[in-house]
Write an enzyme that holds these catalytic residues in place. Sequence first.
Site, PDB file in Angstrom:
ATOM      1  N   GLY A  39       0.888  -8.906   0.254  1.00 26.66           N
ATOM      2  CA  GLY A  39       1.160 -10.064  -0.542  1.00 26.66           C
ATOM      3  C   GLY A  39       0.239 -10.810  -0.721  1.00 26.66           C
ATOM      4  CG  HIS A  40      -3.496 -10.573  -0.843  1.00 26.20           C
ATOM      5  ND1 HIS A  40      -4.680  -9.771  -0.824  1.00 26.20           N
ATOM      6  CD2 HIS A  40      -3.170 -10.717   0.384  1.00 26.20           C
ATOM      7  CE1 HIS A  40      -4.686  -9.220   0.211  1.00 26.20           C
ATOM      8  NE2 HIS A  40      -3.961  -9.876   1.190  1.00 26.20           N
TER       9      HIS A  40
END
Length: 429
Positions: A39-40
Site C-alpha cells: 500500500g503506497h
Amino acid sequence: MNLVVIGTQWGDEGKGKIVDLLSEYADYVVRYQGGHNAGHTIVIGEKTIVLHLIPTGLLQKGKKGVIGNGVVINPKALLEEIDTLNGQGISVEGRLFISASAHLIMPYHQKIDLESEKTKGLRKIGTTGRGIGPAYADKMSRTGIRVCDLYDQDLFREKLETNLCEINTILPKIYNLAPLDLEEIYQEFLGYAEKIKPYVLDTALLLNQAIDAGKQLLFEGAQGTHLDVDHGTYPYVTSSNSGAGGASTGTGVGPTRFDEVLGVTKAYTTRVGSGPFPTELTDEVGVFLRKQGNEFGATTGRPRRCGWFDALQVRHTVRINHMTALALTKLDVLDGIPQISICVGYEVDGKTLTEMPCSLRSLEQAKPVLKHFAGWEESTNGITSYDKLPQNAKRYVEAISELVGCRIDMISTSSKRGETIVNRIAFPT
Ligand code: IMP
C-alpha cells in the site's frame, strides 16, 4: 543511472512519497516483487492516492511504469486500480507495461491464504489475506499460472484443471469449503486477459533496451527488507524478495546495471501483522506514535504496532542491500516527545548482542538496549532545510546515520510531496 528504492524495516516506511518525489527524474518506475498486499500512499495537493500494484511513478505525467516478472498479479485488483486512476484523471494508456512472465494470483490462492491463517492459531503470520503466499508457493512448485498462459487458451484450461483437481480436494476436506467451479474461473480470467492485453509484453527486453538507450530507471521495492523471505524475520515475512536483490530477479535486469540503493527508513519503527518486534512500545508512547503518525495499514486498515528506532535492524538492511543512502521519513512524528530512544543492542539470555540474530526464539526474547536522546519541543513539520531543524533533532538524525553506517540523502517532514529536506538526489539533475 538506475536506482533501487527499498524499505529498510517492516514496510510502511513512506516509500510511496519518496518514490513519487524521485520519479520526476526517472523515465521508468518498476515494481519487482510483491502484489496488491503493498500500500503506497501519496499525497498530492488535497488528494491522497493509495496504490497497491501500479508503480507509484505513474502518478507523474509522461512517466512509464512496469510491473515486472517478480510481481504476483491479481488482474481484478489491477483493473480496479486502473479504473480508480482513470476516475482521478490519470490515464495509464501507453505508459503501463506488464510482464508476460509474471504469475497470477488465482481465486484459490486467496481462499487458502485466509483459511490457512485460521489454522495456525498463535503462530499465524497476520498476512494481508490477498493470496500472496500461496501464489508464490505455486510459482516455486512450478504449478503457477503466468500472464502469458492466459493467451494460450488450451494450456490455460489444462493448467487450471490440474490445479483445481488438487484444490478442490483440499477445500472441502481440510477447510470445509465448497469446491471452485472451473468454467467460472476460466471465463472470468479470459475476460481479464482481453482487458490487460494492451499492457502485456516482454518487460525484461523493454527495460534492457531502455537502459541501452540511456534512460533512467527507478526500481520500487514493496514491503521492507525485514519482510524479505530470505533476509527477514522468517517465518513472519512476506513471500518475495523485498530487498534490493529482488530488483534483478524480479525484472530481468542484471545486477551490474544497478547504480545505487536508497533505503527508506522511518524515524521510529512500525510493524503490521505478527512476529518479533524487539523495540515495540505497548505504553502511551506507542499509542502517541500510532496517533501522530497515523499508523494504520494502507491496505488492510489494521493498526500498526509502533516502537523505537532499531539500529541493529537497519544496519543489517544497510549491509545486505549494500545501501548507498538513506531517506529518513516521519521525523515530525517525534515532535514533542521529551526523550527519544534508539535500540543499540539486544539482551538475550544474559548476553548483549550487537547484530540481529537469525533465531526466532532469540528475536522473540530480545530486550532492547536503549540509548536515550533528548527530544525537541519545536515543530519540524514541513521543514525543508536541514539548518532549520532543532539542534536535538539534528543530533538524533546524525546518531541514526552513524549507528547504521549510512549517509542520509533526504529527510521527510510531512506527507506532502514538497515537504522534504533534500541533501542529494541520486539521479543526475
Ligand atoms: P502477505 O504479504 O500478505 O503474505 O503478509 C505477510 C506479512 O507481511 C504480514 O505480516 C503482513 O502484514 C506484512 N505485509 C505485507 N505487505 C505489507 C506492506 O505493504 N506493508 C507492511 N506490511 C506488509
